[in-house]
Design a protein around this motif. Structure first.
Motif, short mmCIF file in Angstrom:
data_model
loop_
_atom_site.label_atom_id
_atom_site.label_comp_id
_atom_site.label_asym_id
_atom_site.label_seq_id
_atom_site.Cartn_x
_atom_site.Cartn_y
_atom_site.Cartn_z
N PHE A 171 7.34 10.74 -2.81
CA PHE A 171 6.17 10.31 -2.05
C PHE A 171 5.47 9.11 -2.71
CE2 PHE A 171 6.55 14.64 -0.26
CZ PHE A 171 6.68 14.25 1.06
N ALA A 172 5.49 9.06 -4.03
CA ALA A 172 4.91 7.89 -4.70
C ALA A 172 5.72 6.64 -4.39
CB ALA A 172 4.86 8.13 -6.21
N SER B 271 6.61 1.62 -1.52
CA SER B 271 7.45 0.83 -0.61
C SER B 271 6.66 0.38 0.62
CB SER B 271 8.68 1.64 -0.18
OG SER B 271 9.51 1.89 -1.27
N TYR B 272 5.78 1.22 1.10
CA TYR B 272 4.95 0.85 2.24
C TYR B 272 4.01 -0.32 1.88
CZ TYR B 272 1.33 0.95 5.78
OH TYR B 272 0.43 0.60 6.75
N PHE B 273 3.40 -0.23 0.69
CA PHE B 273 2.53 -1.33 0.28
C PHE B 273 3.31 -2.62 0.08
CE2 PHE B 273 -0.40 2.13 -1.28
CZ PHE B 273 -1.33 1.93 -0.29
N ASP B 274 4.55 -2.52 -0.43
CA ASP B 274 5.39 -3.71 -0.54
C ASP B 274 5.74 -4.25 0.84
OD1 ASP B 274 5.37 -3.69 -3.28
OD2 ASP B 274 7.32 -2.68 -3.48
N GLN C 40 9.08 -6.71 4.43
CA GLN C 40 10.42 -6.13 4.36
C GLN C 40 10.33 -4.78 3.67
OE1 GLN C 40 13.24 -8.60 2.40
NE2 GLN C 40 14.97 -7.26 2.88
N PHE C 41 10.86 -3.73 4.32
CA PHE C 41 10.79 -2.38 3.75
C PHE C 41 12.06 -2.10 2.96
CE2 PHE C 41 10.80 2.24 3.63
CZ PHE C 41 9.47 2.49 3.38
#
Length: 113
Positions: free
Chosen positions: A69-70, A75-78, A84-85
């Motif tokens: 989850f971290a 990855s969402y913030f990136d 790009q995910f």
């Protein structure tokens, strides 16, 4: 006391402590060491299986879930920053989490317990 006498005295004390707290193990009967080890393993394997199922696997699952989850959040913030995910790290952590969640169902058959 001289330096050498102190070293010898420490060595003698250490050896006496080792001899005092060590025990000799003999195999019962005709010296069947393999049989003694096998009997000990048969007695302890149930306890080992219980501890691994109730303590080790849940601890690993918890650690992997937190990391998953971290990493998913990072990855969402990136994704918001770059557009790009990155799926690789969350996918690997998710696969490991699924593996360890289902491992108690089949791992003992693979090992042979």
């Amino acid at each position: 006391m001289t330096k050498n006498k102190k070293y010898v005295l420490c060595l003698v004390v250490a050896l006496l402590v080792c001899f005092a707290f060590s025990t000799t193990a003999f195999a019962a009967g005709k010296g069947d060491v393999a049989g003694a080890i096998e009997n000990t393993w048969n007695d302890a394997s149930g306890q080992i299986k219980t501890v691994v199922n109730k303590v080790v696997f849940p601890a690993i699952d918890l650690i992997l879930a937190v990391f998953f989850f971290a990493k998913l959040g990072l990855s969402y913030f990136d994704y918001r920053k770059s557009g790009q995910f990155e799926w690789a790290a969350p996918a690997i952590l998710f696969a490991c989490l699924v593996f360890t969640l289902t491992a108690p169902l089949y791992i003992w058959d693979v090992i042979g317990l």
